[in-house]
Enzyme design. Structure first.
Site, mmCIF file in Angstrom:
data_model
loop_
_atom_site.group_PDB
_atom_site.id
_atom_site.type_symbol
_atom_site.label_atom_id
_atom_site.label_comp_id
_atom_site.label_asym_id
_atom_site.label_seq_id
_atom_site.Cartn_x
_atom_site.Cartn_y
_atom_site.Cartn_z
ATOM 1 N N ARG A 214 -9.513 8.079 -1.201
ATOM 2 C CA ARG A 214 -10.517 8.530 -0.241
ATOM 3 C C ARG A 214 -11.372 9.670 -0.825
ATOM 4 O O ARG A 214 -10.923 10.411 -1.697
ATOM 5 C CB ARG A 214 -9.840 9.017 1.040
ATOM 6 C CG ARG A 214 -9.347 7.895 1.942
ATOM 7 C CD ARG A 214 -8.725 8.454 3.204
ATOM 8 N NE ARG A 214 -8.478 7.403 4.182
ATOM 9 C CZ ARG A 214 -9.316 7.060 5.154
ATOM 10 N NH1 ARG A 214 -10.467 7.694 5.273
ATOM 11 N NH2 ARG A 214 -9.012 6.105 6.000
ATOM 12 N N ARG B 246 -7.185 12.858 0.784
ATOM 13 C CA ARG B 246 -6.155 13.302 1.729
ATOM 14 C C ARG B 246 -4.761 12.852 1.323
ATOM 15 O O ARG B 246 -3.775 13.423 1.770
ATOM 16 C CB ARG B 246 -6.460 12.798 3.141
ATOM 17 C CG ARG B 246 -6.355 11.305 3.314
ATOM 18 C CD ARG B 246 -6.565 10.876 4.750
ATOM 19 N NE ARG B 246 -7.902 11.230 5.240
ATOM 20 C CZ ARG B 246 -8.373 10.792 6.402
ATOM 21 N NH1 ARG B 246 -7.631 10.039 7.190
ATOM 22 N NH2 ARG B 246 -9.594 11.109 6.783
ATOM 23 N N GLU C 226 -8.572 0.553 -3.102
ATOM 24 C CA GLU C 226 -9.449 0.606 -1.936
ATOM 25 C C GLU C 226 -10.383 1.798 -2.091
ATOM 26 O O GLU C 226 -9.950 2.884 -2.473
ATOM 27 C CB GLU C 226 -8.631 0.726 -0.656
ATOM 28 C CG GLU C 226 -7.793 -0.503 -0.355
ATOM 29 C CD GLU C 226 -7.042 -0.402 0.951
ATOM 30 O OE1 GLU C 226 -6.619 -1.457 1.461
ATOM 31 O OE2 GLU C 226 -6.865 0.727 1.456
ATOM 32 N N HIS D 133 0.927 6.106 2.063
ATOM 33 C CA HIS D 133 1.707 7.004 2.912
ATOM 34 C C HIS D 133 2.850 7.684 2.164
ATOM 35 O O HIS D 133 3.409 8.670 2.664
ATOM 36 C CB HIS D 133 2.205 6.265 4.146
ATOM 37 C CG HIS D 133 1.081 5.929 5.085
ATOM 38 N ND1 HIS D 133 0.310 6.903 5.680
ATOM 39 C CD2 HIS D 133 0.575 4.737 5.492
ATOM 40 C CE1 HIS D 133 -0.611 6.329 6.434
ATOM 41 N NE2 HIS D 133 -0.474 5.022 6.332
ATOM 42 N N THR E 45 -6.735 6.418 9.918
ATOM 43 C CA THR E 45 -6.688 5.332 8.958
ATOM 44 C C THR E 45 -7.943 4.502 9.164
ATOM 45 O O THR E 45 -8.702 4.732 10.109
ATOM 46 C CB THR E 45 -5.416 4.479 9.149
ATOM 47 O OG1 THR E 45 -5.347 3.477 8.125
ATOM 48 C CG2 THR E 45 -5.395 3.812 10.514
ATOM 49 N N THR E 46 -8.216 3.558 8.290
ATOM 50 C CA THR E 46 -9.443 2.775 8.387
ATOM 51 C C THR E 46 -9.487 2.024 9.711
ATOM 52 O O THR E 46 -8.619 1.204 9.998
ATOM 53 C CB THR E 46 -9.538 1.786 7.213
ATOM 54 O OG1 THR E 46 -9.393 2.505 5.992
ATOM 55 C CG2 THR E 46 -10.877 1.078 7.224
ATOM 56 N N HIS F 60 -5.584 3.684 -1.748
ATOM 57 C CA HIS F 60 -6.918 4.025 -1.263
ATOM 58 C C HIS F 60 -7.263 5.428 -1.724
ATOM 59 O O HIS F 60 -6.676 6.411 -1.269
ATOM 60 C CB HIS F 60 -6.932 3.944 0.267
ATOM 61 C CG HIS F 60 -8.283 4.175 0.870
ATOM 62 N ND1 HIS F 60 -8.524 4.014 2.225
ATOM 63 C CD2 HIS F 60 -9.477 4.553 0.331
ATOM 64 C CE1 HIS F 60 -9.801 4.282 2.481
ATOM 65 N NE2 HIS F 60 -10.392 4.629 1.340
ATOM 66 N N ARG G 150 3.397 18.731 1.818
ATOM 67 C CA ARG G 150 4.003 19.955 1.305
ATOM 68 C C ARG G 150 3.376 20.427 0.000
ATOM 69 O O ARG G 150 3.297 21.639 -0.242
ATOM 70 C CB ARG G 150 5.507 19.749 1.101
ATOM 71 C CG ARG G 150 6.163 20.866 0.282
ATOM 72 C CD ARG G 150 7.631 21.006 0.521
ATOM 73 N NE ARG G 150 7.946 21.435 1.874
ATOM 74 C CZ ARG G 150 9.045 22.132 2.181
ATOM 75 N NH1 ARG G 150 9.897 22.463 1.244
ATOM 76 N NH2 ARG G 150 9.281 22.466 3.427
ATOM 77 N N ASN H 93 0.842 -1.185 0.000
ATOM 78 C CA ASN H 93 0.000 0.000 0.000
ATOM 79 C C ASN H 93 0.889 1.252 0.000
ATOM 80 O O ASN H 93 1.701 1.435 0.903
ATOM 81 C CB ASN H 93 -0.895 -0.012 1.245
ATOM 82 C CG ASN H 93 -1.930 1.088 1.220
ATOM 83 O OD1 ASN H 93 -1.614 2.242 0.933
ATOM 84 N ND2 ASN H 93 -3.164 0.758 1.526
ATOM 85 N N HIS I 244 -3.993 -4.636 7.726
ATOM 86 C CA HIS I 244 -4.153 -3.565 8.702
ATOM 87 C C HIS I 244 -3.282 -3.842 9.928
ATOM 88 O O HIS I 244 -3.497 -4.790 10.666
ATOM 89 C CB HIS I 244 -5.596 -3.356 9.156
ATOM 90 C CG HIS I 244 -5.787 -2.006 9.805
ATOM 91 N ND1 HIS I 244 -5.985 -0.852 9.076
ATOM 92 C CD2 HIS I 244 -5.780 -1.617 11.097
ATOM 93 C CE1 HIS I 244 -6.116 0.173 9.891
ATOM 94 N NE2 HIS I 244 -5.977 -0.255 11.119
ATOM 95 N N GLU J 266 -11.123 -9.284 2.638
ATOM 96 C CA GLU J 266 -9.858 -8.940 3.279
ATOM 97 C C GLU J 266 -10.139 -8.822 4.767
ATOM 98 O O GLU J 266 -10.898 -7.952 5.198
ATOM 99 C CB GLU J 266 -9.279 -7.634 2.744
ATOM 100 C CG GLU J 266 -7.952 -7.283 3.404
ATOM 101 C CD GLU J 266 -7.212 -6.136 2.739
ATOM 102 O OE1 GLU J 266 -6.444 -5.434 3.441
ATOM 103 O OE2 GLU J 266 -7.393 -5.930 1.522
#
Length: 249
Positions: free
Chosen positions: A49, A53, A74, A10, A104-105, A47, A18, A7, A196, A155
Site C-alpha cells: 500500500r 501500513r 497487489e 495480516h 481493507t480493499t 499488497h 509493535r 495473502n 475478498h 480477479e
C-alpha cells in the site's frame, strides 16, 4: 485444479503493530510465505500500500528473492509502486483501488472509467515480463473494460458474496453475478481469479462459479493459523479447494 494464493498482509499487520519503523520484528511475513509454500500453497500475495501500513518495500524484495511459487503483488496504479514493481518483477501484479481510510480493499477497480491509464501500466508491466490482473466487481462493463485494457487476468471481488453468504436469496443473486462475470471474462479471453472475504465456510458454494483459476485468501487463513498453526491452516484450505497440496513451482 483450483489454485490457492495466500495473502500474507495480516502477518505484516501484526508485526507492524509493535515494530513499525524498525528494520526487524515478529512475526516475519517472509517466514510465513515459506511455510505457506511448503504446506502446498500455489502462490503468495502481498499488497504494498501507498501508506505502507503492513507490507514494506523490503518485504517485497525479499519475497521476490525467496518465493519459489508465484508472487502476486497487489498495488494501486501510482508511479512510485509501478516503478518498484518493474524493478522487482513479481510474476503478476493485481491492480486494486486504494483509499487511505479503508480497513481493507472495499470495492473493485473502476476500469471502465480509467482504462486508458490502466492500459499504459499494463503495457509497461507486460514489457517487463509481468502479467497483469485487475481487481473488479462482477459487472459486465468492468469485465469488458478489463479486456480492452489487455489484462491477462481479472480477479473478481467476492466481498458482496461473502457479506450476504448467510442470507440465501441475496447469496444466490451474488453467486449469479459472479457466474455471469466469469463466463463473460472467459469468452473474452481473460483468465479468472477471485478473492475478498473468502473463508472456510463459503468456499464450497463459491466453487460453483465456472472458469476460476486461483483464489486469493488471507485473513481467514491467518486467523485460523492462530489456533491450529499456519501450515495446518493452509492444508485445511487446500482440502476445501480439492487441491492435492503440492507446490506448483
Amino acid at each position: 485444479m483450483l489454485k490457492l494464493g495466500v495473502n500474507i498482509d495480516h502477518v505484516a499487520t501484526l508485526r507492524e503493530a509493535r515494530y513499525r519503523g524498525r528494520e526487524r520484528g515478529e512475526p516475519d511475513p517472509i517466514e510465513a510465505a515459506l511455510i505457506c509454500e511448503s504446506a502446498g500453497a500455489h502462490g503468495i500475495t502481498a499488497h504494498l500500500r501507498e501508506d505502507r501500513r503492513h507490507i514494506q518495500d523490503r518485504d517485497v524484495r525479499e519475497l521476490r528473492r525467496v518465493c519459489k511459487t508465484r508472487l502476486n503483488l497487489e498495488m494501486a496504479n501510482v508511479p512510485e509502486i509501478i516503478t518498484l514493481a518493474v524493478e522487482i518483477k513479481p510474476d503478476i501484479v493485481c491492480m486494486v483501488p486504494e483509499r487511505r481510510t479503508e480497513v481493507t480493499t472495499e470495492g473493485g477497480l473502476d476500469v471502465a472509467s480509467h482504462w486508458t491509464a490502466l492500459a499504459e501500466t499494463r503495457q509497461r508491466m507486460n514489457e517487463a515480463g509481468i502479467e497483469v490482473s485487475l481487481f473488479i466487481a462482477p459487472e459486465a462493463a468492468q469485465v469488458e473494460a478489463a479486456a480492452r485494457v489487455g489484462a491477462q487476468f481479472i480477479e473478481l471481488h467476492t466481498g458482496a458474496f461473502a457479506e450476504h453468504f448467510h442470507r440465501k436469496r441475496e447469496r444466490a443473486v451474488e453467486l449469479e453475478r459472479l457466474t455471469s462475470a466469469a463466463r463473460l471474462a472467459y469468452s473474452l479471453g481473460l483468465q479468472v481469479n477471485a478473492g475478498h472475504g473468502l473463508n472456510y465456510q463459503n468456499l464450497a458454494v463459491l466453487r460453483q462459479v465456472p472458469h476460476l483459476v486461483e483464489l486469493n485468501i488471507g485473513h481467514s487463513i491467518i486467523s485460523r493459523a492462530v489456533v491450529v498453526g499456519l501450515a495446518t491452516a493452509v492444508k485445511e484450505m487446500l482440502l476445501l479447494l480439492g487441491a492435492p497440496g503440492e507446490t506448483n513451482s
